[in-house]
Design an enzyme around this catalytic site. Sequence first.
Site, PDB file in Angstrom:
ATOM      1  N   HIS A  60     -41.007 -11.985  19.493  1.00  0.00           N
ATOM      2  CA  HIS A  60     -39.552 -12.140  19.527  1.00  0.00           C
ATOM      3  C   HIS A  60     -38.870 -10.782  19.313  1.00  0.00           C
ATOM      4  O   HIS A  60     -37.983 -10.386  20.079  1.00  0.00           O
ATOM      5  CB  HIS A  60     -39.147 -13.129  18.441  1.00  0.00           C
ATOM      6  N   GLU A  61     -39.298 -10.067  18.276  1.00  0.00           N
ATOM      7  CA  GLU A  61     -38.688  -8.774  17.976  1.00  0.00           C
ATOM      8  C   GLU A  61     -39.061  -7.728  19.026  1.00  0.00           C
ATOM      9  O   GLU A  61     -38.252  -6.861  19.372  1.00  0.00           O
ATOM     10  CB  GLU A  61     -39.113  -8.300  16.582  1.00  0.00           C
ATOM     11  N   HIS A  64     -36.691  -7.999  21.949  1.00  0.00           N
ATOM     12  CA  HIS A  64     -35.430  -7.305  21.681  1.00  0.00           C
ATOM     13  C   HIS A  64     -35.602  -5.800  21.903  1.00  0.00           C
ATOM     14  O   HIS A  64     -34.777  -5.153  22.554  1.00  0.00           O
ATOM     15  CB  HIS A  64     -34.992  -7.536  20.233  1.00  0.00           C
TER      16      HIS A  64
END
Length: 270
Positions: A60-61, A64
């Site tokens: 997820h990170e 980003h």
Amino acid sequence: MSFADTRRSDREERRISPVFWVLLATMGTAGWALWSGFGSTGFGVFLFVVAGWMVSLSLHEYAHARTALHGGDITIGAKGYLTLNPFKYANALMSFVLPVVFVVLGGIGLPGGAVFIERHRIQGRLKHSLISAAGPLVNLVFALALLIPVGSGWLDQLPGTVEIGAEQVGALPAALGFLGLLQLTAAILNLLPVPGLDGYGVIEPWLSPQARRAVQPFAPYGMLAVFVVLWQSQVNHWFFARIYDVLDLFGINTVFYAQLGSYLFRFWSH
């Protein structure tokens, strides 16, 4: 710095961290144990789900960070965000500790933001919105990858089973179902337009400067506020009823496996 030194530095910035490999190995080992029926089923589900949840948080990170890199923030690599190392992120408490606690306490998948992006380097409101949306989209893809095999019945005949009444039910599909449920809740909740969550990050570039300044003080508390609201029984029941409606779309047994996985995950309570 020579061209060779630059290339070496780029490779080091993008080299996958041993920490992430350990998480993947833990998830894989626990999955094998559940598939084969080795060891404690409850502890195996717990280990598989926690390791899988940490893997998804790292991805997820990373999403980003990778999107920000292509958007114009060339400092992302030097910060270690492309190594998938959870210890490199800006706020380990908000991004990893609290999300795992939320899963243990309430079975709620809710990742927090931790990648520090130098937004002034990124031009264009659409790019800023895409950076915020990238993380929840990873959770959605992860959910599809987990739930489609479960709902399709591809894993129903595995050797590792748990006894439910007079029937033997697969332990690995239960773990996959619960982890898939967490990914689905993470994608939906994190897209809410609440300050501090990615959903607000999607719409923030399109707000007026006055509106952004007014909302900014509340951003650190957005994730906790959502968890507190979901802790209320009526809201919780309504929300998970809607989640189960979505799970039904994947197949008739998906809700059953997700609920069984949630039950097995809390092995200490039974």
